[in-house]
Design a protein around this motif. Structure first.
Motif, PDB file in Angstrom:
ATOM      1  N   HIS A 197       0.834  -1.203   0.000  1.00 52.88           N
ATOM      2  CA  HIS A 197       0.000   0.000   0.000  1.00 52.88           C
ATOM      3  C   HIS A 197       0.872   1.258   0.000  1.00 52.88           C
ATOM      4  O   HIS A 197       0.596   2.222  -0.727  1.00 52.88           O
ATOM      5  N   SER A 198       1.941   1.253   0.784  1.00 53.95           N
ATOM      6  CA  SER A 198       2.839   2.412   0.845  1.00 53.95           C
ATOM      7  C   SER A 198       3.521   2.648  -0.491  1.00 53.95           C
ATOM      8  O   SER A 198       3.619   3.794  -0.967  1.00 53.95           O
ATOM      9  N   TYR A 199       3.994   1.562  -1.119  1.00 51.05           N
ATOM     10  CA  TYR A 199       4.669   1.676  -2.417  1.00 51.05           C
ATOM     11  C   TYR A 199       3.723   2.267  -3.456  1.00 51.05           C
ATOM     12  O   TYR A 199       4.098   3.189  -4.207  1.00 51.05           O
ATOM     13  N   ASN A 203       4.038   6.179  -5.226  1.00 52.36           N
ATOM     14  CA  ASN A 203       4.296   6.286  -6.666  1.00 52.36           C
ATOM     15  C   ASN A 203       3.076   6.693  -7.476  1.00 52.36           C
ATOM     16  O   ASN A 203       3.173   6.848  -8.698  1.00 52.36           O
ATOM     17  N   GLY A 204       1.945   6.851  -6.822  1.00 50.65           N
ATOM     18  CA  GLY A 204       0.740   7.235  -7.546  1.00 50.65           C
ATOM     19  C   GLY A 204       0.195   6.111  -8.398  1.00 50.65           C
ATOM     20  O   GLY A 204      -0.364   6.357  -9.479  1.00 50.65           O
ATOM     21  N   PHE A 205       0.348   4.878  -7.928  1.00 49.63           N
ATOM     22  CA  PHE A 205      -0.104   3.707  -8.673  1.00 49.63           C
ATOM     23  C   PHE A 205      -1.377   3.133  -8.051  1.00 49.63           C
ATOM     24  O   PHE A 205      -1.691   3.376  -6.879  1.00 49.63           O
ATOM     25  N   GLY A 206      -2.087   2.349  -8.851  1.00 47.96           N
ATOM     26  CA  GLY A 206      -3.284   1.676  -8.372  1.00 47.96           C
ATOM     27  C   GLY A 206      -3.284   0.212  -8.759  1.00 47.96           C
ATOM     28  O   GLY A 206      -2.525  -0.219  -9.636  1.00 47.96           O
ATOM     29  N   ARG A 207      -4.145  -0.563  -8.092  1.00 49.80           N
ATOM     30  CA  ARG A 207      -4.314  -1.990  -8.380  1.00 49.80           C
ATOM     31  C   ARG A 207      -5.457  -2.154  -9.375  1.00 49.80           C
ATOM     32  O   ARG A 207      -6.559  -1.648  -9.167  1.00 49.80           O
ATOM     33  N   VAL A 208      -5.212  -2.896 -10.467  1.00 47.73           N
ATOM     34  CA  VAL A 208      -6.217  -3.021 -11.525  1.00 47.73           C
ATOM     35  C   VAL A 208      -6.296  -4.462 -12.009  1.00 47.73           C
ATOM     36  O   VAL A 208      -5.268  -5.107 -12.231  1.00 47.73           O
TER      37      VAL A 208
END
Length: 289
Positions: A197-199, A203-208
């Protein structure tokens, strides 16, 4: 008659997740309603074709708050199953294909000719966009046990209870319930990798998810308690796959299996990004298949 309009809907704000787009469980709920309408229009029933063996969904375009949704449904005899029902979910404003679902049935081979005649008015050719890519077309097996999948490395990521609101018109827990269990649990699966979650936040990433395959093994009813055990099944440069096993807790019987192909998305660019090398290595060591 060929393809049928089976759903007119809308993306509500409360249906969108942390990535600010429609959560996958609500794609499945739209397909479920479209399927009910298609059965009514076409006369398709379990008496004729047996129970649905698998629902295979591919996600092609994000839907966000306020977007219109339409679904069109038809039968494809050139699909991956003896009888395949195709649902095409589109952005009702632009007409762009947002998601597809393949419902697989395996009726008696001797009935194939009669079924072709019976559903000729609802038949269309298979579309390439709906074809399975990262996952096989066939249903998952029904022999998995909780001790068995745990011995291979799957870990528990969710516990819950089937509530009255989770029950469909057939008095069984519906697809949306199975998806909600897995989507609530999946952040804990990602947490086992370097893509914590922190990573993702830093980095402004999401799970898809880009592809899913749901296979029901046994029904769930109101009051049943459930548990989800999940393990990784594959990894590539940008994507990885996992399998969620949904068990009824008291007896340990397998209720459903959800196979998933997932990726990391840059939330600003709305594009997939490559997995960090350490994530690739970590997931590769954790494969259960």
């Amino acid at each position: 008659m060929t393809i049928q309009a089976t759903l007119f809907s809308f993306v509500n704000r409360w249906e969108c997740d942390e990535n600010d787009h429609l959560n996958v469980q609500f794609y499945f709920s739209r397909f479920e309603e479209a399927d009910r309408q298609f059965r009514l229009i076409s006369g398709l029933s379990e008496t004729l074709v047996g129970a649905r063996r698998v629902r295979h969904v591919r996600f092609h375009k994000e839907l966000r708050t306020g977007d219109l949704i339409t679904v069109q449904s038809s039968v494809a005899f050139d699909g991956p199953h003896m009888l395949t029902v195709i649902h095409e979910l589109r952005d009702g404003g632009t007409g762009m294909l947002a998601a597809t679902a393949l419902d697989g049935y395996e009726p008696n081979a001797s009935s194939a000719k009669n079924l072709r005649q019976r559903f000729s008015d609802f038949q269309t050719p298979m579309i390439s966009e709906a074809s399975p890519r990262g996952l096989s077309a066939g249903p998952a097996g029904h022999r998995a046990t909780l001790p068995g999948v745990q011995s291979k490395g799957a870990q528990i990521c969710y516990r819950g209870t089937v509530l009255p609101r989770d029950i469909g018109i057939d008095n069984k827990a519906d697809d949306q319930f199975a998806l909600s269990c897995c989507t609530d649990g999946v952040p804990h699966v990602w947490q086992r990798t370097p893509m914590t979650h922190s990573y993702l936040s830093e980095n402004g990433f999401g799970r898809v998810a880009v592809e899913m395959k749901l296979t029901w093994a046994t029904p769930l009813k109101t009051g049943d308690t459930v548990i989800v055990a999940t393990g990784f099944t594959g990894v590539g440069p940008k994507t990885f796959s996992m399998r969620h096993h949904l068990f009824e807790s008291r007896t340990g019987r397998l209720a459903a299996t959800l196979d998933v192909v997932a990726l990391t998305m840059d939330l600003e660019a709305r594009k997939a990004v490559a997995l960090p090398q350490e994530a690739h290595q970590t997931i590769n060591k954790m494969l259960i298949d």
